[in-house]
Design a protein around this motif. Structure first.
Motif, PDB file in Angstrom:
ATOM      1  N   ALA A  48       0.851  -1.187   0.000  1.00 30.06           N
ATOM      2  CA  ALA A  48       0.000   0.000   0.000  1.00 30.06           C
ATOM      3  C   ALA A  48       0.879   1.227   0.000  1.00 30.06           C
ATOM      4  N   GLY A  49       0.338   2.339  -0.507  1.00 30.69           N
ATOM      5  CA  GLY A  49       1.107   3.564  -0.538  1.00 30.69           C
ATOM      6  C   GLY A  49       0.217   4.779  -0.367  1.00 30.69           C
ATOM      7  N   ILE A  50       0.825   5.861   0.098  1.00 32.07           N
ATOM      8  CA  ILE A  50       0.093   7.105   0.316  1.00 32.07           C
ATOM      9  C   ILE A  50       0.979   8.257  -0.106  1.00 32.07           C
ATOM     10  N   SER A  51       0.368   9.237  -0.755  1.00 29.69           N
ATOM     11  CA  SER A  51       1.116  10.380  -1.226  1.00 29.69           C
ATOM     12  C   SER A  51       1.503  11.295  -0.069  1.00 29.69           C
ATOM     13  N   GLY A  61      -3.759  -5.736  -5.111  1.00 28.62           N
ATOM     14  CA  GLY A  61      -5.097  -6.306  -5.209  1.00 28.62           C
ATOM     15  C   GLY A  61      -5.500  -7.219  -4.069  1.00 28.62           C
ATOM     16  N   SER A  62      -4.563  -7.974  -3.522  1.00 25.84           N
ATOM     17  CA  SER A  62      -4.915  -8.965  -2.507  1.00 25.84           C
ATOM     18  C   SER A  62      -5.292  -8.360  -1.157  1.00 25.84           C
ATOM     19  N   VAL A  63      -5.019  -7.085  -0.940  1.00 25.10           N
ATOM     20  CA  VAL A  63      -5.337  -6.464   0.357  1.00 25.10           C
ATOM     21  C   VAL A  63      -6.437  -5.421   0.234  1.00 25.10           C
ATOM     22  N   GLY A  64      -6.859  -5.119  -0.972  1.00 24.77           N
ATOM     23  CA  GLY A  64      -7.899  -4.119  -1.161  1.00 24.77           C
ATOM     24  C   GLY A  64      -9.157  -4.477  -0.390  1.00 24.77           C
ATOM     25  N   GLY A  65      -9.697  -3.479   0.313  1.00 22.55           N
ATOM     26  CA  GLY A  65     -10.894  -3.696   1.112  1.00 22.55           C
ATOM     27  C   GLY A  65     -10.608  -4.224   2.505  1.00 22.55           C
ATOM     28  N   ARG A  66      -9.377  -4.683   2.748  1.00 19.23           N
ATOM     29  CA  ARG A  66      -9.013  -5.187   4.086  1.00 19.23           C
ATOM     30  C   ARG A  66      -8.001  -4.270   4.778  1.00 19.23           C
ATOM     31  N   ASN A  83      -7.113  -5.431   8.528  1.00 19.54           N
ATOM     32  CA  ASN A  83      -8.270  -6.164   9.050  1.00 19.54           C
ATOM     33  C   ASN A  83      -8.441  -7.477   8.293  1.00 19.54           C
ATOM     34  N   THR A  84      -9.209  -8.362   8.878  1.00 16.81           N
ATOM     35  CA  THR A  84      -9.510  -9.660   8.264  1.00 16.81           C
ATOM     36  C   THR A  84      -8.228 -10.317   7.752  1.00 16.81           C
TER      37      THR A  84
END
Length: 118
Positions: A48-51, A61-66, A83-84
């Motif tokens: 994951a990344g943040i500006s 893709g495998s962590v999206g939504g979690r 989460n999850t």
């Protein structure tokens, strides 16, 4: 920029953890920050990344939504709420900072171990 990752641990599948990446340095808030992970015997991959301004985020893709990445400029800290959790999330997690993109790192933290038991 120096980075200190923390918050890892052992958790059962379905549980949650929050990782923290504390940055030091006068200009640390101007860097994009990414979380990466490396499982035993595998390559390090982007999670994951943040500006720098916190307005743009991205996830593999495998962590999206979690997983959710966020940052607190007042504390010079970037968080990864997980989460999850699944056993396949087991890895050493690293945070990294870069001036140009959160998909790579010029500066790296020391890593924090996340273990998810089934």
């Amino acid at each position: 920029v120096q980075l200190q990752a923390s918050g890892g641990g052992l958790v059962q599948a379905g549980g949650s953890l929050r990782l923290s990446c504390a940055a030091s340095g006068r200009t640390s808030s101007t860097y994009h920050v990414g979380w990466f992970r490396q499982a035993p015997g595998k390559e390090r991959t982007f999670v994951a990344g943040i500006s720098s301004d916190g307005q743009s985020t991205a996830y593999t893709g495998s962590v999206g939504g979690r997983f959710t990445i966020s940052r607190d400029h007042a504390k010079n800290t970037v968080y990864l709420q997980m989460n999850t959790l699944k056993p396949e999330d087991t890895a050493t997690y690293y945070c990294a900072a870069d001036r140009s993109t959160f998909y790579r790192g010029s500066y790296w933290g020391q890593g924090t171990q996340v273990t998810v038991s089934s």
